[in-house]
Write a protein that holds these residues in place. Structure first.
Motif, PDB file in Angstrom:
ATOM      1  N   ASN A  71      -5.602   7.588  -7.815  1.00 31.58           N
ATOM      2  CA  ASN A  71      -5.951   6.688  -6.714  1.00 31.58           C
ATOM      3  C   ASN A  71      -6.184   5.404  -6.827  1.00 31.58           C
ATOM      4  O   ASN A  71      -7.057   4.947  -7.576  1.00 31.58           O
ATOM      5  CB  ASN A  71      -7.212   7.640  -5.977  1.00 31.58           C
ATOM      6  N   ARG A  72      -5.536   4.537  -6.200  1.00 31.72           N
ATOM      7  CA  ARG A  72      -5.798   3.053  -6.076  1.00 31.72           C
ATOM      8  C   ARG A  72      -6.205   2.446  -4.731  1.00 31.72           C
ATOM      9  O   ARG A  72      -5.098   1.754  -4.128  1.00 31.72           O
ATOM     10  CB  ARG A  72      -4.674   2.360  -6.802  1.00 31.72           C
ATOM     11  N   PRO A  73      -7.180   2.932  -4.190  1.00 34.14           N
ATOM     12  CA  PRO A  73      -7.346   2.456  -2.472  1.00 34.14           C
ATOM     13  C   PRO A  73      -7.815   0.796  -2.480  1.00 34.14           C
ATOM     14  O   PRO A  73      -8.122   0.418  -3.556  1.00 34.14           O
ATOM     15  CB  PRO A  73      -8.505   3.290  -2.074  1.00 34.14           C
ATOM     16  N   GLY A  74      -7.304   0.268  -1.228  1.00 37.68           N
ATOM     17  CA  GLY A  74      -7.821  -1.041  -0.987  1.00 37.68           C
ATOM     18  C   GLY A  74      -6.808  -1.928  -0.496  1.00 37.68           C
ATOM     19  O   GLY A  74      -5.446  -1.711  -0.582  1.00 37.68           O
ATOM     20  N   ALA A  75      -7.313  -2.889   0.219  1.00 42.02           N
ATOM     21  CA  ALA A  75      -6.383  -3.885   0.800  1.00 42.02           C
ATOM     22  C   ALA A  75      -4.949  -3.330   1.402  1.00 42.02           C
ATOM     23  O   ALA A  75      -3.972  -3.724   1.416  1.00 42.02           O
ATOM     24  CB  ALA A  75      -5.735  -4.906  -0.301  1.00 42.02           C
ATOM     25  N   SER A  76      -5.478  -2.273   2.405  1.00 36.93           N
ATOM     26  CA  SER A  76      -4.337  -1.642   3.252  1.00 36.93           C
ATOM     27  C   SER A  76      -3.336  -1.046   2.517  1.00 36.93           C
ATOM     28  O   SER A  76      -2.146  -1.082   3.053  1.00 36.93           O
ATOM     29  CB  SER A  76      -4.066  -2.781   4.207  1.00 36.93           C
ATOM     30  N   ASN A  77      -3.721  -0.443   1.600  1.00 32.30           N
ATOM     31  CA  ASN A  77      -2.870   0.581   0.573  1.00 32.30           C
ATOM     32  C   ASN A  77      -2.011  -0.582  -0.295  1.00 32.30           C
ATOM     33  O   ASN A  77      -1.212  -0.154  -0.949  1.00 32.30           O
ATOM     34  CB  ASN A  77      -1.640   1.263   1.402  1.00 32.30           C
TER      35      ASN A  77
END
Length: 323
Positions: A71-77
């Motif tokens: 999982n690498r969330p962030g910056a609108s995917n």
């Protein structure tokens, strides 16, 4: 003499091509030889994460190598997508992408990758219906009441999304356009649906158009109240829940999607093998049931069809967002 020369040229060309064909076949047969990283650019709990974990479990068994969910969330995917775009194109780093792959290039001028040029489409995996939800504590009981609430509280209404170009944002923009008279609402962005749920449940934000798969457990527990689904048909998981059109917003139709991409340049034989493995996984009755129980529709496609679908989505949402 000419015919002999032509035949000789053809035989030489065929002999030259044979090692390529054989190497591609050998590559597909040998792949994978190690674990595969499956990057999910959102937090745990949302449709992309759930699908990746279900597919990862099935592909680990069928391919004989572990699928590692990252999982690498962030910056609108875009953080997770950029990681995959820059990865070695060898089939060992994959992306479980969502529909914002069709909008991020329109909305972000400094995007670190090109959604079309930097990825090799592998397959669609699912379609995702969405649902209008409010807190179980909210006085709003129907979609009609939500419309009345929005129009009667100009400048005070808040709605949750998972960032710029996210399906939640697109669904809300489409809702505002279709229903009309919904100006001056305040967007509250989160890293994922699961990150938004505490504020939504506590009634700290007014409403959200959430993936049915993510909201369903909270709806069943009474923590969230479902008002309507976003698709033209009712959902089998919630047959008593009206569609947005039935609830008073004629013409509203929204569903998101998800699919698997590899880095551009990944060998075709590897892409085809992954596509076949995903197809088999999505065809399994138990997987289809688990998708259906979450409100998702399993959806396989060829790599070529997926690529064309992505470009059609870019054109569709570009027309809305550039208005």
């Amino acid at each position: 003499m000419y015919r002999k020369k032509l035949m000789s040229a053809w035989m030489l060309a065929a002999m030259a091509a044979a090692p390529v064909v054989m190497s591609q076949a050998a590559l597909a047969q040998a792949y994978p030889t190690k674990s595969i990283r499956f990057v999910v650019p959102v937090t745990t709990g949302g449709p992309s994460d759930i699908v990746a974990r279900l597919l990862g479990e099935r592909l680990s068994a069928s391919m004989g190598k572990q699928i590692v969910i990252d999982n690498r969330p962030g910056a609108s995917n875009t953080l997770g997508a950029a990681l995959v775009a820059k990865a070695e194109p060898d089939g060992y780093t994959l992306l479980q992408a969502a529909a914002n792959m069709a909008t991020i290039q329109i909305l972000m001028t400094d995007l670190p990758f090109d959604p079309v040029k930097d990825f090799a489409p592998v397959s669609l995996t699912h379609l995702t219906p969405y649902v209008f939800v409010v807190s179980g504590q909210s006085p709003v009981k129907t979609l009609g009441e939500l419309l009345k609430f929005i129009r009667g509280n100009t400048g005070k209404v808040t709605y949750g999304t998972t960032g710029l170009g996210s399906p939640q944002q697109l669904a809300t923009l489409l809702f505002a356009q279709t229903a009309g008279g919904l100006a001056n609402m305040t967007e509250v962005p989160y890293k994922g649906s699961s990150a938004a749920h505490p504020d939504l449940i506590a009634n700290r934000i007014s409403y959200m158009i959430d993936p049915l798969a993510a909201g369903a457990p909270h709806i069943r527990a009474g923590l969230l109240r479902a008002l309507a689904v976003t698709t033209p048909q009712r959902n089998p998981a919630f047959p008593d829940l009206p569609t947005a059109a039935e609830a008073g917003v004629a013409g509203y139709d929204f569903a998101s999607w998800g699919g698997v991409f590899a880095p551009a340049g990944t060998p075709r034989a590897v892409v085809q093998k992954l596509n076949a493995e995903i197809s088999a996984a999505l065809a399994a009755p138990d997987i289809r049931k688990r998708f259906g129980d979450m409100g998702l529709e399993a959806k396989h496609s060829s790599p070529e069809a997926f690529g064309k679908f992505l470009q059609s989505e870019i054109a569709r949402w570009g027309a809305l967002l550039k208005k």
